[in-house]
Each structure stands twice: as C-alpha cells, then as structure tokens.
Design a protein around this motif. Sequence first.
Motif, PDB file in Angstrom:
ATOM      1  N   SER A  61      -5.448   7.001   4.751  1.00  0.00           N
ATOM      2  CA  SER A  61      -6.171   5.756   5.035  1.00  0.00           C
ATOM      3  C   SER A  61      -5.231   4.718   5.631  1.00  0.00           C
ATOM      4  CB  SER A  61      -6.835   5.231   3.769  1.00  0.00           C
ATOM      5  OG  SER A  61      -5.877   4.718   2.899  1.00  0.00           O
TER       6      SER A  61
ATOM      7  N   ALA B 250      -4.421   8.262   0.151  1.00  0.00           N
ATOM      8  CA  ALA B 250      -3.923   6.897   0.382  1.00  0.00           C
ATOM      9  C   ALA B 250      -3.155   6.816   1.696  1.00  0.00           C
ATOM     10  CB  ALA B 250      -3.033   6.460  -0.790  1.00  0.00           C
TER      11      ALA B 250
ATOM     12  N   GLY C 133       0.821  -1.209   0.000  1.00  0.00           N
ATOM     13  CA  GLY C 133       0.000   0.000   0.000  1.00  0.00           C
ATOM     14  C   GLY C 133       0.850   1.251   0.000  1.00  0.00           C
TER      15      GLY C 133
ATOM     16  N   GLU D 120       2.163   1.840  -3.394  1.00  0.00           N
ATOM     17  CA  GLU D 120       1.140   2.452  -4.263  1.00  0.00           C
ATOM     18  C   GLU D 120       1.056   3.944  -4.013  1.00  0.00           C
ATOM     19  OE1 GLU D 120      -1.948  -1.267  -4.582  1.00  0.00           O
ATOM     20  OE2 GLU D 120      -2.462   0.527  -3.465  1.00  0.00           O
ATOM     21  N   GLY D 121       1.095   4.314  -2.721  1.00  0.00           N
ATOM     22  CA  GLY D 121       1.062   5.741  -2.400  1.00  0.00           C
ATOM     23  C   GLY D 121       2.232   6.477  -3.019  1.00  0.00           C
TER      24      GLY D 121
ATOM     25  N   GLU E 193      -4.494  12.438  -4.258  1.00  0.00           N
ATOM     26  CA  GLU E 193      -4.796  11.014  -4.097  1.00  0.00           C
ATOM     27  C   GLU E 193      -3.772  10.337  -3.213  1.00  0.00           C
ATOM     28  OE1 GLU E 193      -6.565  10.744  -8.575  1.00  0.00           O
ATOM     29  OE2 GLU E 193      -5.328   9.115  -7.792  1.00  0.00           O
TER      30      GLU E 193
END
Lengths: 300, 106
Positions: free
Chosen positions: A123, A120, A101, A104-105, A116
């Motif tokens: 979260s 990310a 994750g 991805e960030g 975005e």
Amino acid sequence: MISKTEESQLNRLENQVDNGGGGAWEYLCLVRKLKVRRSEKVLKHGLSILNDAKQRSALGPEEWTLYEQLALAAMDCHCPDVAKDCIKVLQKKFPESKRVGRLEGMLLEAKGSWAEAEKAYSSLLEDNPLDQVIHKRRVAMAKAQGNVSGAIEWLNKYLEIFMADHDAWRELAEIYVSLQMYKQAAFCYEELILSQPTVPLFHLAYADVLYTLSGLENLQTAKKYYASTIDLTGGRNTRALLGICLCTSAIAQLSKGRNKEDKESPELQSLAATALEKDYKQRASDKLSLLTSALRSLKI
Amino acid sequence: MGLGFMIGVFGVLILSHAAYSTIQYRGLLKIMEEEFSGPPMNVVLELLLGFFFCIWAALTVPGNFLSIHPESEENRIVSLSANLDFMIFNHRAKVFPLEIDMKLKH
C-alpha cells in the motif's frame, strides 16, 4: 565506511557512556552517522534520555529522530512494546507520514507477521512506486523468511531501476557468496569497485572471491587486487598480506609444468612474508612460530 | 594560541608601518623630483620581517594539520557500515532477553 579515527572515537564514547560519564546524545549521533548496528546500547542510552523529561526537552526537534532510532533498536533487540510506544508517539506528531508508515511495516516484520507487512509495504508503494527503502525492505523480508532465490529476484529487479545503489550491490554480492555462486558475486564486487574504488575492503572481498574461483587468470587477478588492498591500507591489512603469499604459491603450483616466461618475481611474496612476520612479532608474538611454519610450507 | 596571535598582530603592524614608510618615501621623492625605483633597504627588510611573522602566525594559530593520505593511520578504512537498509530482525537475539526491563515511560 568507518575510518580508524572514527572507530576509536566511537569506542571511546561508548566506554564513557557505559561507565556513566555522560555524552549519551553524542554517542547516539555518532552511531547514527556511522550507521553501525549497536542496538542494545542505543536502546539503553536512548531510553535513559527519553525517559528523563528535562533531557528530552533539551533535544528540541531532534527528539523525533531519536524516537525513530530507538524504535529501530527496540525492534532489533526484540522489545516490540518499546517500539510500539515510540511509533505511537511519532504517529501522533506526524499523522500521515510515509516514514512512520515504513516503521510500522518494519514492526510487523519484526513481529513475524509477514503477510501483513507485505500488505503494508504494497500500500505504501502504491502511493509512491519509486520509494527505494520500501523496495529494499521487501528484499530483506524475503531474505528473513528464508526465500533466498526470491530475495535475489527482487534485488535484481530493484537494481535494474536503481543501478547506482551500492548498498544493494553489496547485499547481492553477499547473498551470492552465501549460495556459492562466485561468478555472479565477482560481477557484483566489480560494480562496487567501479563505483567506490578507494574502499580497500571491496578490493579484498573481490580478491577473496577470485581466489576461491581459482584458475590461473583468476589467481593472477586476485594477486593484483590483494596488492591494491595493501596499497590502499598502507600495508596494515593482514588478510591481504596472507592473500599475496597464498596466491603466489598457488600460481607456482599451477604453472609448475608449463615453464612460461617467468614474470612472477618472488620479491612480492618475500616482502609480504617479511611484513607479516614484523606485524605478528609486534602484535601476537606467541603465534609467530605458527606463522613461520605456515609460510615455510607455502614456499614450496 | 595567545603567542601566535600576538605575533600575527605584530606582523600585520610591521607590514602597515612598512607601507606607510614607502608612501612617505614616495612623497619625499616627489618633492625632490626624482624617480621612484623601489622602497629603501630598511623598508624591504621590514617587509620580509612582517611577512615571516604573518606566515608563522597563520600556520600555528589554526592548530594541527589533518592528514590527507587515505592510507595513513587515521584515515584508513577499517570496516564498512552495517547495511541497515537490509537489516533483518529474525536473528538469535530472540532467545537472549535483555536483563533490564525496558519501557518508555510517558
């Protein structure tokens, strides 16, 4: 902290791999261990390993670390497709992973979609509010967007919780120096020297900041720290030797009228000058005349 | 490495022979009912010889000693690691595309 042997080993492996001599996996492991930023080479050689099915299966479970390293290098070299493919492979293998994750960030960050990426990261932080790396990525994002004061604010908040993180102190010191807030930068370097007193480069940076701040006590302290850098590097740091000469002449200029007790013995400056001349003669003999004229002008 | 190893084995053999001689000497003294003050001279010489052989082998067989000074030529810190936690991707490499087209093929 990269020592001389590790640096020469890295350069040797790099030459070997670049000229087609094999050993790409050792090179990648060494880059990962020393935490240097050689993204182009990592990308090239990492892809050559991963695109070859035989070498890929020879890696075993280390394959996934290589994917992660490759994703970061691809983001750094602006190949978002390669990074996206690597992250997809990692996602298939580790579906609910926070590490993936985070990658991805970082990809969103590299593509420039700041909002975005921020979503990310928030979260990810909801599930794990004490994740150090995500906090640091938020600081990096603020810095990348040009919001330096926001970066300083985030970094200060981070350091209130995680006071022992010397990477963060170093980053804060560099940001302060770039903004010319030298007193705060001096404080950060003091924290670094306290936590890692054997790294000579922190002593050197602290002495530089003190020399820039100027003023008699600062110059005297700067001279002491240049001296400790010379001690810790065995006399091989040219910048520290030059720093001693500059500090001594600046102190002499400042205290010209005062005539206090003359505890500044001129030995240190002459020793530093001799060491510098010897070093220049050995390594750059054509520039020796420049050095001697500069040193002569300092000895007023 | 072979020579050092052989000398080490030889030294251990000499030491064990010295031990055996001492035990025999003690047995002899028990028969003659005399006090055991110490091993005879030749056993002491054998002990010293075996000791020196073993020490020499222990120092040469493992290889070169590494320097422990932090300011020696090998150990001195030349640069800090790049602060990768704060790495930003917003740099000039955007305008320098890579010459080769890199793709992950599978």
